[in-house]
Design an enzyme around this catalytic site. Structure first.
Site, PDB file in Angstrom:
ATOM      1  NE  ARG A   1       2.963  -3.220   1.100  1.00  0.00           N
ATOM      2  CZ  ARG A   1       2.118  -2.982   0.125  1.00  0.00           C
ATOM      3  NH1 ARG A   1       1.442  -3.966  -0.457  1.00  0.00           N
ATOM      4  NH2 ARG A   1       1.889  -1.762  -0.307  1.00  0.00           N
ATOM      5  N   GLY A   2       0.660  -2.335   3.643  1.00  0.00           N
ATOM      6  CA  GLY A   2      -0.431  -1.733   2.879  1.00  0.00           C
ATOM      7  C   GLY A   2      -1.488  -1.241   3.853  1.00  0.00           C
ATOM      8  CB  ALA A   3      -3.233   2.014   4.083  1.00  0.00           C
TER       9      ALA A   3
ATOM     10  NE  ARG B   1       5.498   0.284   8.706  1.00  0.00           N
ATOM     11  CZ  ARG B   1       5.215   0.165   7.405  1.00  0.00           C
ATOM     12  NH1 ARG B   1       4.584  -0.900   6.948  1.00  0.00           N
ATOM     13  NH2 ARG B   1       5.570   1.106   6.540  1.00  0.00           N
TER      14      ARG B   1
ATOM     15  CD  GLN C   1       7.371  -1.287  -0.636  1.00  0.00           C
ATOM     16  OE1 GLN C   1       8.100  -0.637  -1.395  1.00  0.00           O
ATOM     17  NE2 GLN C   1       7.397  -1.123   0.666  1.00  0.00           N
TER      18      GLN C   1
ATOM     19  CG  ASP D   1       0.629   4.585   3.889  1.00  0.00           C
ATOM     20  OD1 ASP D   1       1.003   4.897   2.750  1.00  0.00           O
ATOM     21  OD2 ASP D   1       0.618   3.411   4.309  1.00  0.00           O
TER      22      ASP D   1
ATOM     23  CG  ASN E   1       0.895   6.888  -0.786  1.00  0.00           C
ATOM     24  OD1 ASN E   1       0.509   5.907  -0.138  1.00  0.00           O
ATOM     25  ND2 ASN E   1       1.142   6.816  -2.081  1.00  0.00           N
ATOM     26  CE  LYS E   2       6.060   2.717   1.171  1.00  0.00           C
ATOM     27  NZ  LYS E   2       6.647   2.428   2.488  1.00  0.00           N
TER      28      LYS E   2
END
Lengths: 348, 348
Positions: free
Chosen positions: B53-55, B95, B202, B243, B253-254
């Site tokens: 995970r993570g852009a 995603r 996270q 993101d 973003n998150k």
């Protein structure tokens, strides 16, 4: 006036046979256990550990705690006035932010001038008075929301709330959830959105439990999802309780409330605080004078008993935050509606 | 240029012996397990389940996934172009919000015009390029924060971040945490505040792990505590990743990022987004066109197998939110600083 609970619900805090009865809120929603608290230390411990929590419930519990001390002193042949003041000193320190706790204690200490029985009577009278007060807040809040604040009177509403300001935060009915229940009774609730309220999940555990019990359609969200839902137009109104309101209208409530208020302001959504007059602290000029309780790091470092962060990491755990008056559309009490965002103060 | 990791850290995503290597992020901070992903389905599943995970990590993984498909097709004597496009179709759907995933995939598909080996080379080159890019962002971000945005150049700063935009969200270094690491290297960090980032934590699991590994003093907070800390003046600057960034500067973003940005605006605290150019989606005019991934209700209703809400309760689980450009003080990329709150757009 019937001061019993609505809908056959058990009172959250009550006076039994010379003892305090309280639903253990740390065990909900899985188990509904009634604590029998026979002395002040047991009551103080139940408050510290959040077995008893919620602004109004704390007010009643504080008053009943003084009554408990009086009864025990009478049984032992000790001085009731000393015992009452000792109890007050212990109880008032258990939670620093909620002003109702000190209010309930002071109310019973004042009645002590009329004698021990007058004080005990004043304490037990807090139980029925809380129900009456909350019923008035619920009606006034529902009226305000659907006749004035929300611009779609014909529609059903999506109402967002935070933490638990329901029957479980009082003797019965509650403040914010009392308003939601009253709106539901009038057929006005499409959905109630409950924020889970980390770290102790009062929203997930208690508010969802209460909403399900009232058969109100509800969704649980993580606290940080509220701002996005509010700005995307999903939420019609936010209604929350309060732990202390300053004279200028600044509102201390469970940590997380401020972010919802900021999002409501950004999106033009009304942000309503439902609370009894006892929550307004006339002696507190503004939010910056409200003490913010800092609770144990463990509450943040663990989730439902499971450790989330690596060992050695520290945490900050403020249990409350302060929403400035300018973000508060309305404060609804049992007696009046105050509009802080429009410049109205609670006290001069 | 050495594209290896800094400080002897393992690369989050890497290319092994014709397979993708990735640290399983669902097992951190307790266990550091490296996944060996041999085919596209295994990689897609690792992305869906957030093991990867993570852009930026998703961008690299997307590109490497196409390379994986090419290698497997070559071994089986199948058509590499068909295989690459089939892989791309599977991976891009895993995603929806992070634009980098599609960017990495497209980058490798485009290189396929030069043949299979050229495409595999383009994919593996993403690894080193990600490190170089993040190093540039870290330097530019640190420079911006302490020479321009924060008004106390002689002081050490309290920096707040959300979710994980660190080495674990990329191949190494990261974006927001890269900036924090660079500030720390220059002796400028008093404390990093990590928001835990419900529902999947996270921040607690990954960001605290990374901050501890870098020996940066850190505090964990529940997400909803950030607004109060920001308005009480505890936080000097907020730095987050992204993101997807729309052409007008709106930032997805998150979930939870928006509330921090609103609090920063209210308190006059700079709100900085650190992200590579690849995160800016020139074809997306504004945040309202960014698809917001809605994830499983179970993520909200439980944690680590422990149910938090009563049975029968539903949940809403948007994984991202959109912070409007007007709240974003600066976006720092490897090439430029854009100031959306001052009216600057990312693309015309």
């Amino acid at each position: 006036m019937n001061a019993g609970t609505s809908e056959g619900r058990r009172r959250t805090v009550d006076w039994g046979d010379d003892e305090v009865l309280a639903i253990d809120q740390t065990l909900l929603p899985n188990d509904e256990v009634v604590l029998h608290l026979h002395d002040v230390e047991a009551l103080a411990e139940a408050i510290r550990s959040l077995r008893i929590r919620g602004a109004m419930a704390l007010g009643v519990a504080g008053g009943l705690g003084v009554a408990l001390a009086i009864r025990r002193a009478q049984e032992r042949g000790e001085d009731v006035i000393d015992a009452a003041h000792e109890a007050a000193a212990i109880l008032v320190k258990t939670r620093p932010t909620a002003v109702n706790l000190g209010w309930g204690i002071e109310h019973v200490l004042a009645a002590l001038e009329g004698g021990a029985q007058a004080a005990v009577d004043a304490a037990t009278a807090l139980i029925g008075a809380d129900v009456t007060t909350n019923r008035a807040i619920a009606k006034a809040g529902a009226e305000l929301v659907y006749t004035e604040l929300v611009d779609r009177r014909d529609a059903q509403l999506v109402v967002l709330t935070h933490c638990n300001a329901g029957a479980l935060a009082s003797v019965d009915i509650g403040t914010a959830l009392g308003v939601v229940e009253e709106l539901h009774r009038r057929g006005r609730v499409l959905e109630a959105i409950a924020c889970e309220t980390r770290p102790l999940l009062q929203g997930a555990r208690l508010t969802c439990f209460e909403l399900a019990r009232m058969e109100i359609p509800c969704s649980l969200v993580v606290d940080s999802a509220a701002a996005g839902l509010i700005t995307r137009g999903v939420v019609d109104v936010a209604v929350v309780g309060a732990d202390r309101i300053a004279a200028n209208g600044d509102v201390a409530n469970k940590v997380g409330t401020l972010a919802h208020a900021l999002a409501c302001r950004h999106a033009g959504v009304p942000f309503v605080v439902a609370a009894p007059e006892a929550t307004i602290d006339a002696g507190c000029p503004s939010g910056s004078e409200i003490p913010i309780e800092e609770r144990s790091e463990e509450e943040v470092l663990e989730f439902a008993g499971v450790r989330t962060a690596p060992g050695g990491v520290r945490a900050r755990n403020p249990a409350f935050d302060v929403t400035p008056a300018e973000l508060v559309t309305a404060i609804v009490t049992e007696r009046r509606v105050i509009r802080p965002a429009a410049g109205e103060r609670c006290w001069p």
